[in-house]
Design a protein around this motif. Structure first.
Motif, PDB file in Angstrom:
ATOM      1  N   ILE A 436       0.866  -1.183   0.000  1.00  0.00           N
ATOM      2  CA  ILE A 436       0.000   0.000   0.000  1.00  0.00           C
ATOM      3  C   ILE A 436       0.899   1.228   0.000  1.00  0.00           C
ATOM      4  O   ILE A 436       1.897   1.293   0.730  1.00  0.00           O
ATOM      5  CB  ILE A 436      -0.932   0.012   1.220  1.00  0.00           C
ATOM      6  N   ALA A 437       0.531   2.184  -0.816  1.00  0.00           N
ATOM      7  CA  ALA A 437       1.303   3.422  -0.894  1.00  0.00           C
ATOM      8  C   ALA A 437       0.343   4.583  -1.135  1.00  0.00           C
ATOM      9  O   ALA A 437      -0.857   4.395  -1.365  1.00  0.00           O
ATOM     10  CB  ALA A 437       2.342   3.328  -2.004  1.00  0.00           C
ATOM     11  N   THR A 438       0.888   5.781  -1.057  1.00  0.00           N
ATOM     12  CA  THR A 438       0.114   6.987  -1.374  1.00  0.00           C
ATOM     13  C   THR A 438       0.388   7.359  -2.818  1.00  0.00           C
ATOM     14  O   THR A 438       1.554   7.374  -3.242  1.00  0.00           O
ATOM     15  CB  THR A 438       0.522   8.147  -0.460  1.00  0.00           C
ATOM     16  N   PRO A 439      -0.656   7.621  -3.626  1.00  0.00           N
ATOM     17  CA  PRO A 439      -0.440   7.950  -5.044  1.00  0.00           C
ATOM     18  C   PRO A 439       0.460   9.173  -5.222  1.00  0.00           C
ATOM     19  O   PRO A 439       0.693   9.953  -4.294  1.00  0.00           O
ATOM     20  CB  PRO A 439      -1.853   8.203  -5.562  1.00  0.00           C
ATOM     21  N   ALA A 440       0.953   9.329  -6.442  1.00  0.00           N
ATOM     22  CA  ALA A 440       1.849  10.455  -6.740  1.00  0.00           C
ATOM     23  C   ALA A 440       1.173  11.803  -6.515  1.00  0.00           C
ATOM     24  O   ALA A 440       1.851  12.797  -6.214  1.00  0.00           O
ATOM     25  CB  ALA A 440       2.332  10.339  -8.192  1.00  0.00           C
ATOM     26  N   ALA A 441      -0.156  11.847  -6.623  1.00  0.00           N
ATOM     27  CA  ALA A 441      -0.873  13.107  -6.398  1.00  0.00           C
ATOM     28  C   ALA A 441      -0.809  13.555  -4.946  1.00  0.00           C
ATOM     29  O   ALA A 441      -1.160  14.695  -4.626  1.00  0.00           O
ATOM     30  CB  ALA A 441      -2.330  12.968  -6.840  1.00  0.00           C
ATOM     31  N   GLY A 442      -0.393  12.653  -4.036  1.00  0.00           N
ATOM     32  CA  GLY A 442      -0.267  13.010  -2.627  1.00  0.00           C
ATOM     33  C   GLY A 442      -1.516  12.802  -1.819  1.00  0.00           C
ATOM     34  O   GLY A 442      -1.535  13.118  -0.616  1.00  0.00           O
ATOM     35  N   ARG A 443      -2.569  12.286  -2.410  1.00  0.00           N
ATOM     36  CA  ARG A 443      -3.824  12.052  -1.688  1.00  0.00           C
ATOM     37  C   ARG A 443      -4.421  10.736  -2.154  1.00  0.00           C
ATOM     38  O   ARG A 443      -4.343  10.365  -3.306  1.00  0.00           O
ATOM     39  CB  ARG A 443      -4.806  13.197  -1.943  1.00  0.00           C
ATOM     40  N   GLY A 444      -5.069  10.036  -1.213  1.00  0.00           N
ATOM     41  CA  GLY A 444      -5.728   8.795  -1.570  1.00  0.00           C
ATOM     42  C   GLY A 444      -4.878   7.576  -1.191  1.00  0.00           C
ATOM     43  O   GLY A 444      -3.913   7.662  -0.422  1.00  0.00           O
ATOM     44  N   THR A 445      -5.275   6.437  -1.762  1.00  0.00           N
ATOM     45  CA  THR A 445      -4.618   5.153  -1.450  1.00  0.00           C
ATOM     46  C   THR A 445      -4.368   4.392  -2.740  1.00  0.00           C
ATOM     47  O   THR A 445      -5.215   4.371  -3.639  1.00  0.00           O
ATOM     48  CB  THR A 445      -5.492   4.298  -0.517  1.00  0.00           C
ATOM     49  N   GLU A 446      -3.207   3.745  -2.820  1.00  0.00           N
ATOM     50  CA  GLU A 446      -2.873   2.904  -3.965  1.00  0.00           C
ATOM     51  C   GLU A 446      -2.471   1.526  -3.448  1.00  0.00           C
ATOM     52  O   GLU A 446      -1.501   1.395  -2.712  1.00  0.00           O
ATOM     53  CB  GLU A 446      -1.722   3.505  -4.758  1.00  0.00           C
ATOM     54  N   VAL A 447      -3.290   0.521  -3.799  1.00  0.00           N
ATOM     55  CA  VAL A 447      -2.979  -0.863  -3.440  1.00  0.00           C
ATOM     56  C   VAL A 447      -2.411  -1.534  -4.685  1.00  0.00           C
ATOM     57  O   VAL A 447      -3.069  -1.605  -5.718  1.00  0.00           O
ATOM     58  CB  VAL A 447      -4.228  -1.612  -2.937  1.00  0.00           C
ATOM     59  N   ARG A 448      -1.177  -2.038  -4.568  1.00  0.00           N
ATOM     60  CA  ARG A 448      -0.480  -2.615  -5.720  1.00  0.00           C
ATOM     61  C   ARG A 448      -0.213  -4.099  -5.452  1.00  0.00           C
ATOM     62  O   ARG A 448       0.394  -4.460  -4.439  1.00  0.00           O
ATOM     63  CB  ARG A 448       0.829  -1.875  -5.943  1.00  0.00           C
ATOM     64  N   VAL A 449      -0.676  -4.964  -6.370  1.00  0.00           N
ATOM     65  CA  VAL A 449      -0.448  -6.401  -6.298  1.00  0.00           C
ATOM     66  C   VAL A 449       0.434  -6.788  -7.481  1.00  0.00           C
ATOM     67  O   VAL A 449       0.054  -6.583  -8.627  1.00  0.00           O
ATOM     68  CB  VAL A 449      -1.760  -7.207  -6.326  1.00  0.00           C
TER      69      VAL A 449
END
Length: 454
Positions: A436-449
């Motif tokens: 799990i990381a924070t997107p490049a935009a700086g807001r929200g959630t990014e789940v990467r599999v």
């Protein structure tokens, strides 16, 4: 184990002993025949020295009674026969079997025969009697039964085989006690495990044990450690589940009591709607727990990985969630590479993974947000990304959200806290990685599999 080892050792030893017994039997028979044949031939030669020719007649210089007395034996019956050159019986047993043809003068002939159904050993000798002319050979035979030969052969055989059998028995006895002593550490381990409570999974002591047993004890300790972890996780899961069920069940009870007390139809309908919503949340929690139980390691051994197109699976899942996104006024989209992205996986569990990721994003994002499902290819394998523009997860809590029943503090959305735990188990079943990381935009959630290279 000790009995099996003893059987496997005794079988070849007894087989060798039996083979040795057969060889020893023939050796004993040969030895006794050589010894007694020599004595039998000496008797025949001594008897031949008493044969004479007197007035043209072949006679035996001793009476038959004297000859029988001289040839008497304690164990066997002894027969003799003297046959003249014309084939007539001079003295002795008339029915004694004749030797094989081709005998030469002065050379002993040893052969077997039968007299009145009894086996005999016969020494035959052609000699020229005293006073006889050349070519006037007579036949002298001495025969005896085989009793003392059999007795001597049995004594030799017993003397050879009895010590061997005793040594085999002694060797097996030593092996029995030796193996028992060698298995002592294993018996100690067995006793220690048998005397334990079923709740005691503490490691066994490895010291003061042979190296081979230490390896076994180490493997048992590792197994106990894994069992302890699994049982601990199970107990924590049960405790967490009981805690999570307590609140919705208490709410259901309270709302049911409230609905029963209402007399106003409007208020009663409102209470029933609240009751239905609580029941729905409880059902979802139960379904999530069942889903987690099905994807746990060892819960289902029927996992069959097949070649699947991840992009098509992700696109179909996203389309199914569009109505739910529209209801919450969330922009749900899909981005793909424009070509098939293949992986090895199981469609049912991957669909469950996608549903939980999309459901989490829609559940925790407010209206006006966007959720994007992405599929791509990076060095090392295929990548599935679910990105949203919601409130996001603080960096210090991004690893914790994979724990069961964990929820980010301050979150107002309803949830069971099991969605990402289910995702993590499915990821592990497919040999993939999730982060799990924070997107490049700086807001929200990014789940990467990230799936392994196909």
């Amino acid at each position: 184990m000790r009995s099996k080892l003893l059987v496997w050792l005794s079988l070849p030893l007894l087989s060798l002993w039996f083979a040795g017994a057969v060889v020893a039997f023939f050796m004993a028979i040969n030895f006794t025949n050589v010894a007694y044949d020599r004595a039998l031939f000496d008797s025949a030669r001594s008897l031949a020295e008493q044969v004479r020719v007197v007035d043209g007649r072949t006679v035996l210089g001793l009476p038959s009674s004297v000859v029988r007395l001289l040839l008497s034996d304690e164990s066997d019956i002894v027969y003799f026969q003297v046959v003249g050159r014309d084939g007539r019986l001079v003295s002795g047993e008339a029915d004694l079997p004749r030797p094989p043809a081709g005998g030469r003068i002065g050379k002993p002939i040893l052969h077997d025969g039968k007299l009145r159904g009894e086996k005999l050993r016969i020494a035959s000798l052609y000699v020229i009697p005293l006073g006889g002319a050349n070519g006037s050979a007579v036949l002298v035979q001495v025969a005896e039964t085989l009793n003392k030969r059999h007795v001597l052969a049995e004594e030799i055989l017993t003397g050879m085989l009895a010590p061997q059998l005793a040594l085999i028995a002694l060797a097996l006895l030593i092996v029995w006690f030796g193996v028992g002593r060698g298995l002592g550490p294993l018996q100690k381990v067995r006793h220690e495990i048998a005397s334990r409570s079923h709740r005691d999974l503490s490691p066994l002591a490895e010291s003061n044990s042979p190296e081979e047993v230490q390896t076994l004890i180490h493997a048992i300790n590792e197994l106990m450690g894994r069992l302890d972890q699994a049982l601990g996780a199970q107990q924590r899961f049960i405790a967490d589940a009981a805690h999570q069920f307590r609140t919705p069940l208490a709410g259901l009870k309270a709302q049911t009591d409230l609905a029963l007390r209402q007399t106003d139809p409007v208020q009663q309908r409102h209470a029933l709607e609240q009751l239905s919503a609580s029941a729905g949340r409880t059902v979802r929690l139960i379904n999530q727990m069942l889903a987690l139980a099905r994807v746990e390691p060892g819960a289902d051994k029927s996992l069959e990985l097949q070649v699947l197109e991840l992009d098509a699976l992700a696109r179909e899942s996203a389309m199914e969630w569009v109505p739910q996104a529209l209801k919450k006024e969330i922009d749900l989209g899909y981005e793909g590479p424009g070509e098939a992205v293949s992986i090895r996986g199981e469609a049912l569990r991957l669909r469950m993974l996608l549903d939980n990721l999309i459901d989490n994003a829609l559940r925790y994002c407010p209206g006006g947000s966007s959720v994007t499902v992405k599929v791509g290819v990076e060095a090392g394998g295929a990548v599935l990304v679910v990105e949203d523009s919601g409130p996001g997860i603080p960096p210090e809590e991004q690893d914790k959200v994979f724990q069961r029943f964990y929820r980010v503090l301050g979150s107002e959305a309803e949830g069971s806290g099991l969605g990402l735990a289910i995702v993590q188990e499915i990821v592990h079943l497919h040999g993939a990685q999730v982060e799990i990381a924070t997107p490049a935009a700086g807001r929200g959630t990014e789940v990467r599999v990230k799936f392994p290279r196909f």
